[in-house]
Design an enzyme around this catalytic site. Sequence first.
Site, PDB file in Angstrom:
ATOM      1  N   SER A 166      49.936  42.507  41.519  1.00  0.00           N
ATOM      2  CA  SER A 166      48.618  42.332  42.099  1.00  0.00           C
ATOM      3  C   SER A 166      48.661  42.510  43.620  1.00  0.00           C
ATOM      4  CB  SER A 166      48.065  40.963  41.658  1.00  0.00           C
ATOM      5  OG  SER A 166      46.719  40.822  41.994  1.00  0.00           O
ATOM      6  N   ASP A 221      41.226  45.194  32.960  1.00  0.00           N
ATOM      7  CA  ASP A 221      41.505  44.450  34.202  1.00  0.00           C
ATOM      8  C   ASP A 221      40.270  44.521  35.108  1.00  0.00           C
ATOM      9  OD1 ASP A 221      42.436  43.550  36.683  1.00  0.00           O
ATOM     10  OD2 ASP A 221      44.462  44.278  36.291  1.00  0.00           O
ATOM     11  N   HIS A 276      43.958  41.178  33.794  1.00  0.00           N
ATOM     12  CA  HIS A 276      44.777  41.206  35.012  1.00  0.00           C
ATOM     13  C   HIS A 276      46.120  40.480  34.833  1.00  0.00           C
ATOM     14  CE1 HIS A 276      45.305  42.015  39.220  1.00  0.00           C
ATOM     15  NE2 HIS A 276      45.433  40.747  39.532  1.00  0.00           N
TER      16      HIS A 276
HETATM   17  C1  MLT Z   1      44.244  42.142  46.492  1.00  0.00           C
HETATM   18  O1  MLT Z   1      43.482  41.540  47.233  1.00  0.00           O
HETATM   19  O2  MLT Z   1      45.348  42.536  46.826  1.00  0.00           O
HETATM   20  C2  MLT Z   1      43.755  42.402  45.112  1.00  0.00           C
HETATM   21  O3  MLT Z   1      42.408  42.106  45.009  1.00  0.00           O
HETATM   22  C3  MLT Z   1      44.524  41.673  44.085  1.00  0.00           C
HETATM   23  C4  MLT Z   1      44.443  40.194  44.294  1.00  0.00           C
HETATM   24  O4  MLT Z   1      43.509  39.560  43.809  1.00  0.00           O
HETATM   25  O5  MLT Z   1      45.316  39.667  44.943  1.00  0.00           O
END
Ligand code: MLT
Length: 202
Positions: A102, A152, A183
Amino acid sequence: MKHIFHNGTDESKPTLLLLHGTGGTETDLLPVAGMIDESADILGVRGNISENGMPRFFKRLAEGVFDEEDLITQTKNLEEFLETAANDYGFDRSNMVAIGYSNGANIAGSLLFHFANTLKGAVLLHPMVPRRGIELPDLSGIPVFIGAGTNDPICKPEETTELAEMLQNAGASVELHWENNGHQLTRNEIEKAAQWYAHTVK
Ligand code: MLT
């Protein structure tokens, strides 16, 4: 940067760089690393940014909207930290494979987008496109595994496909694995990443 380093048992193996998701820590991906290569060195890093107390690797303006300036700054900071860590711990900086989930997958992607030869390979679990409108470095011969979820809501399938194409157009060898899931990480995708690693990363 706050981090952990574990010496592996096989010096020929890469150092696995572990990059957590939002709200995670430097130890989150240890079980994942253990499934992928239990004899490699491990460098687990905690993101320097705090979003309401949740560690991240760069700032965001809203969910899915990155602060591009900060992304660039933090990517450089991480790159410099990796040089320092390699000197401090005596591992081969040129033999590093990132495993990011992520937000961690997004900074790993950003390393690939901004620096040639920074990673020997990458496992990007539920990544997004870190930046658009820049020319990527030559990524010829760099293997990248992308784990993604068809449902996701954060890393949308179209964006996953776009990222895979961008990396491929820069020369990377991309394996894209889909789970019929959202996700969250699944055991099956880590097993698929482990199989890819065993065949691809030397
Ligand atoms: C991010 O901000 O890198 C993406 O949205 C994934 C997350 O939720 O961290």
